[in-house]
Design a protein around this motif. Structure first.
Motif, short mmCIF file in Angstrom:
data_model
loop_
_atom_site.label_atom_id
_atom_site.label_comp_id
_atom_site.label_asym_id
_atom_site.label_seq_id
_atom_site.Cartn_x
_atom_site.Cartn_y
_atom_site.Cartn_z
N THR A 269 39.37 44.80 29.52
CA THR A 269 40.14 45.33 28.39
C THR A 269 39.69 44.80 27.04
OG1 THR A 269 41.89 43.66 28.67
CG2 THR A 269 42.17 45.79 29.80
N GLY A 270 39.26 43.56 27.00
CA GLY A 270 38.81 42.97 25.74
C GLY A 270 37.49 43.53 25.22
N GLU B 44 41.04 40.50 30.56
CA GLU B 44 40.77 40.60 29.12
C GLU B 44 39.28 40.31 28.83
OE1 GLU B 44 41.41 41.02 24.99
OE2 GLU B 44 42.65 41.65 26.68
N ARG B 45 38.75 39.28 29.48
CA ARG B 45 37.35 38.89 29.22
C ARG B 45 36.35 39.95 29.68
NH1 ARG B 45 34.06 33.75 31.72
NH2 ARG B 45 32.15 34.13 30.55
N VAL C 94 44.91 37.79 34.26
CA VAL C 94 44.96 38.58 33.03
C VAL C 94 43.88 38.10 32.04
CG1 VAL C 94 46.40 39.10 31.00
CG2 VAL C 94 47.33 39.35 33.29
#
Length: 164
Positions: free
Chosen positions: A126-127, A122-123, A118
């Motif tokens: 999604t981030g 994120e990295r 996750v």
């Protein structure tokens, strides 16, 4: 105004970007998965089983849901079974049917891998997007997925019942 060249098409760009993103994400995610002793295919199988009621799916439904061929799913499940992460369960009502069931060790392994995975998601994905962009992208991808791969959730609703 000169007519556009047929190769200068936004549809080609959109699908090309999607392919490039997939390849790039696969490359970025691989080291983290390897640290947990999992390949992308093994993670996909364990995630699908772990996120399904009762932690099990018919082998045929697992094949329909994944990017693997039926024989590819069999090979991955064989490896996961040898590692004690998945068990095969014979269907009582149809002896030809077999269920793949995530074991306690499999759930532990995939949970540990996902905790790190996750962070990579994120990295590298999604981030990089705002909440609105992520929501719009997710909805758009679901529309396309449902049209081109309607079996992506095959068996998920029926696996809540006891095998057989």
């Amino acid at each position: 105004m000169a007519p556009r060249h047929p190769l200068d098409d936004d549809r080609l760009t959109a699908v090309g970007l999607l392919m490039e993103v997939h390849e790039g994400l696969t490359s970025k995610f691989a080291p983290g998965l390897a640290a947990h002793g999992l390949s992308e295919n093994e993670l996909e199988i364990l995630l699908r089983l772990g996120r399904t009621p009762n932690g099990q799916l018919r082998m045929s439904d697992l094949a329909a849901q994944t990017t693997l061929t039926t024989s590819g799913v069999t090979r991955v499940v064989d490896r996961l079974e040898r590692s004690g992460l998945v068990e095969r369960v014979t269907c009582d009502s149809d002896r030809r049917g077999t269920w793949a069931s995530i074991s306690a060790d499999g759930m532990e392994r995939v949970s540990a891998a996902v905790a790190d995975h996750v962070g990579d998601i994120e990295r590298w994905y999604t981030g990089l997007l705002s909440a609105e962009q992520l929501h719009a992208l997710t909805e758009a991808l679901r529309i396309v997925r449902d049209a081109v791969w309607p079996d992506a959730v095959a068996g998920a609703e029926t696996s809540a019942a006891t095998p057989g």
